[in-house]
Design a protein around this motif. Sequence first.
Motif, PDB file in Angstrom:
ATOM      1  N   THR A 182       1.476   9.667  12.349  1.00  0.00           N
ATOM      2  CA  THR A 182       0.830   8.244  11.926  1.00  0.00           C
ATOM      3  C   THR A 182      -0.450   8.618  11.366  1.00  0.00           C
ATOM      4  O   THR A 182      -1.256   8.020  10.304  1.00  0.00           O
ATOM      5  N   CYS A 226      -5.538   8.384  15.871  1.00  0.00           N
ATOM      6  CA  CYS A 226      -4.312   7.421  15.929  1.00  0.00           C
ATOM      7  C   CYS A 226      -4.349   7.153  17.410  1.00  0.00           C
ATOM      8  O   CYS A 226      -4.252   8.051  18.254  1.00  0.00           O
ATOM      9  N   GLN A 273       3.954   3.443   9.677  1.00  0.00           N
ATOM     10  CA  GLN A 273       3.152   4.520   9.036  1.00  0.00           C
ATOM     11  C   GLN A 273       2.431   3.954   7.671  1.00  0.00           C
ATOM     12  O   GLN A 273       1.468   4.093   7.267  1.00  0.00           O
TER      13      GLN A 273
END
Length: 309
Positions: free
Chosen positions: A225, A251, A275
Amino acid sequence: MGTITDVPGLRVGHVQKDRDGWLTGVTVVLPPPGTVGSVDVQGGGPATHETDALDPTTLVSHVDAVVLTGGSAYGLASAAGAQRWCEENGRGFAVPGGVVPIVPAAAIFDLGRGGDFSARPTPDMGYAATAAAAAQKEGHDVERGNVGAGTGALLGRTYKGGVGTASATLNNGVVVGAIAVVNALGLPTVEQSVLEEAVVEPGPNTTLVVVATNAVLDVAECKRTASAAHAGIARALNPSHTLADGDTVFCLATGAVALDRSDEAARQLSLITLQSAAADVVRLAILDGVASAETITTPAGEYGAFRSA
């Protein structure tokens, strides 16, 4: 447009100094205990601390705080103050005799922009920013512009940069938020019609980002991500990820909302959707940071706000 604190449990604290030769500060993102985290560094000139600990192949999976700071590599000392606050409050990786707080950090270059090259963030400033975050109420608003780590930030080495934030809520109840410190070599892409207009004199630059979500992600999914969220930097700024930038994305996943993992196709769709949203909110957070920055004059010069044509 929202803020990163739309992700339940997240809090943000800023501390800054902008007088007597100072133009720098610290921003701390304080997640709830048990938050999973990772990082992806794609810039060519990063200044970071404890990022190796967030690799999916290492022992640790939880993050106690993330420090974004000015002062280049010197400013990473502010992470020690955040660690001290976490230890005092029992937050950290349990070891015999106590805890070791996991506090990754990344810095922008703002040395000398207030007039004094030696004026850079200290451990006490990191402690104060963490305490400020902890004192905030759930879902609090986040200060933007010339605050925290964005106090000494510039854009294209000419205009004032700053802190920006944004969030989005997906149909499945997943919230994705971002906070960005915009100290970039590039300029906003919406202002450019040809590549030549984006070329500015190289120098020390960095865009720092924390992306957060209430979704359940493991460390590897957090890493992916963070990687995907770098697209938001490239969409907002041109050029980006250069040798002269230390572009870094953290993240954080608080794990409150489960994604659909009923089969492999559902798992992939859930992650791709999250994402993609992460990249979108990063772009919006960066543009918010640019729009929120205000003109400032110091002994080192005048840095004007960037305004759309």
